[in-house]
Design a protein around this motif. Sequence first.
Motif, PDB file in Angstrom:
ATOM      1  N   TYR A  23     -11.876 -19.176  -6.166  1.00 52.28           N
ATOM      2  CA  TYR A  23     -11.955 -18.022  -7.063  1.00 52.28           C
ATOM      3  C   TYR A  23     -10.885 -17.002  -6.679  1.00 52.28           C
ATOM      4  O   TYR A  23     -10.374 -17.012  -5.558  1.00 52.28           O
ATOM      5  CB  TYR A  23     -13.349 -17.374  -7.015  1.00 52.28           C
ATOM      6  CG  TYR A  23     -13.557 -16.485  -5.821  1.00 52.28           C
ATOM      7  CD1 TYR A  23     -14.014 -17.001  -4.623  1.00 52.28           C
ATOM      8  CD2 TYR A  23     -13.298 -15.108  -5.889  1.00 52.28           C
ATOM      9  CE1 TYR A  23     -14.192 -16.196  -3.520  1.00 52.28           C
ATOM     10  CE2 TYR A  23     -13.482 -14.296  -4.786  1.00 52.28           C
ATOM     11  CZ  TYR A  23     -13.924 -14.847  -3.591  1.00 52.28           C
ATOM     12  OH  TYR A  23     -14.111 -14.041  -2.497  1.00 52.28           O
ATOM     13  N   ALA A  24     -10.570 -16.150  -7.637  1.00 52.18           N
ATOM     14  CA  ALA A  24      -9.645 -15.038  -7.394  1.00 52.18           C
ATOM     15  C   ALA A  24     -10.213 -13.791  -8.062  1.00 52.18           C
ATOM     16  O   ALA A  24     -10.654 -13.856  -9.224  1.00 52.18           O
ATOM     17  CB  ALA A  24      -8.265 -15.350  -7.952  1.00 52.18           C
ATOM     18  N   THR A  25     -10.204 -12.705  -7.318  1.00 58.65           N
ATOM     19  CA  THR A  25     -10.582 -11.402  -7.862  1.00 58.65           C
ATOM     20  C   THR A  25      -9.290 -10.690  -8.221  1.00 58.65           C
ATOM     21  O   THR A  25      -8.513 -10.323  -7.320  1.00 58.65           O
ATOM     22  CB  THR A  25     -11.385 -10.588  -6.841  1.00 58.65           C
ATOM     23  OG1 THR A  25     -12.528 -11.342  -6.433  1.00 58.65           O
ATOM     24  CG2 THR A  25     -11.836  -9.268  -7.461  1.00 58.65           C
ATOM     25  N   LEU A  26      -9.032 -10.558  -9.499  1.00 57.85           N
ATOM     26  CA  LEU A  26      -7.727 -10.059  -9.918  1.00 57.85           C
ATOM     27  C   LEU A  26      -7.860  -9.238 -11.196  1.00 57.85           C
ATOM     28  O   LEU A  26      -8.893  -9.226 -11.853  1.00 57.85           O
ATOM     29  CB  LEU A  26      -6.762 -11.230 -10.127  1.00 57.85           C
ATOM     30  CG  LEU A  26      -7.125 -12.289 -11.167  1.00 57.85           C
ATOM     31  CD1 LEU A  26      -6.646 -11.887 -12.573  1.00 57.85           C
ATOM     32  CD2 LEU A  26      -6.529 -13.649 -10.804  1.00 57.85           C
ATOM     33  N   ARG A  27      -6.776  -8.549 -11.532  1.00 57.66           N
ATOM     34  CA  ARG A  27      -6.726  -7.904 -12.834  1.00 57.66           C
ATOM     35  C   ARG A  27      -5.452  -8.331 -13.547  1.00 57.66           C
ATOM     36  O   ARG A  27      -4.412  -8.566 -12.923  1.00 57.66           O
ATOM     37  CB  ARG A  27      -6.825  -6.379 -12.727  1.00 57.66           C
ATOM     38  CG  ARG A  27      -5.845  -5.700 -11.807  1.00 57.66           C
ATOM     39  CD  ARG A  27      -6.076  -4.186 -11.836  1.00 57.66           C
ATOM     40  NE  ARG A  27      -5.216  -3.485 -10.899  1.00 57.66           N
ATOM     41  CZ  ARG A  27      -5.082  -2.169 -10.876  1.00 57.66           C
ATOM     42  NH1 ARG A  27      -5.753  -1.410 -11.712  1.00 57.66           N
ATOM     43  NH2 ARG A  27      -4.294  -1.601  -9.989  1.00 57.66           N
ATOM     44  N   ARG A  28      -5.560  -8.419 -14.857  1.00 63.65           N
ATOM     45  CA  ARG A  28      -4.486  -8.967 -15.660  1.00 63.65           C
ATOM     46  C   ARG A  28      -3.519  -7.905 -16.147  1.00 63.65           C
ATOM     47  O   ARG A  28      -2.439  -8.210 -16.654  1.00 63.65           O
ATOM     48  CB  ARG A  28      -5.076  -9.737 -16.841  1.00 63.65           C
ATOM     49  CG  ARG A  28      -5.908 -10.936 -16.412  1.00 63.65           C
ATOM     50  CD  ARG A  28      -6.587 -11.587 -17.602  1.00 63.65           C
ATOM     51  NE  ARG A  28      -5.593 -11.998 -18.604  1.00 63.65           N
ATOM     52  CZ  ARG A  28      -5.907 -12.416 -19.810  1.00 63.65           C
ATOM     53  NH1 ARG A  28      -7.171 -12.465 -20.188  1.00 63.65           N
ATOM     54  NH2 ARG A  28      -4.972 -12.787 -20.657  1.00 63.65           N
ATOM     55  N   ASP A  29      -3.923  -6.622 -15.964  1.00 59.15           N
ATOM     56  CA  ASP A  29      -3.078  -5.532 -16.436  1.00 59.15           C
ATOM     57  C   ASP A  29      -3.518  -4.285 -15.681  1.00 59.15           C
ATOM     58  O   ASP A  29      -4.663  -4.214 -15.230  1.00 59.15           O
ATOM     59  CB  ASP A  29      -3.269  -5.344 -17.950  1.00 59.15           C
ATOM     60  CG  ASP A  29      -2.363  -4.285 -18.535  1.00 59.15           C
ATOM     61  OD1 ASP A  29      -1.267  -4.645 -18.975  1.00 59.15           O
ATOM     62  OD2 ASP A  29      -2.751  -3.096 -18.525  1.00 59.15           O
TER      63      ASP A  29
END
Length: 121
Positions: free
Chosen positions: A96-102
């Motif tokens: 999994y990855a905890t990320l934001r797309r913008d």
Amino acid sequence: QVQLAESGGGLVQPGGSLRLSCTASGSIFSIYAMGWYRQAPGRERDLVASITTAHNTNYADSVKGRFTISIEVAKNTVYLQMNSLNPEDTAVYYCYATLRRDSNFNYNNYWGQGIQVTVSE
């Protein structure tokens, strides 16, 4: 769209080692953390290990001293080195990855498809 591609699973004998890799790609603005969960048949999905892009790590008690998680931030890639494997480690392992797309988005978790790890004679 965000994709997480896992590799490195397979069949290994007890006492053996495997190295899992997972790369996140697509529309990614920034990553906070990546890691691995696993799910054995008939059991819940449990955290194995996690790591932030600041290299802070967290491990399940059952894998401490045997598994090592690492991250290559520039490559959006997380690794899980698994040593001294035993049959209880048999499971499907999910990245999994905890990320934001913008910059205007909140952080969310994204998941890979899962990869089988089997520890058996």
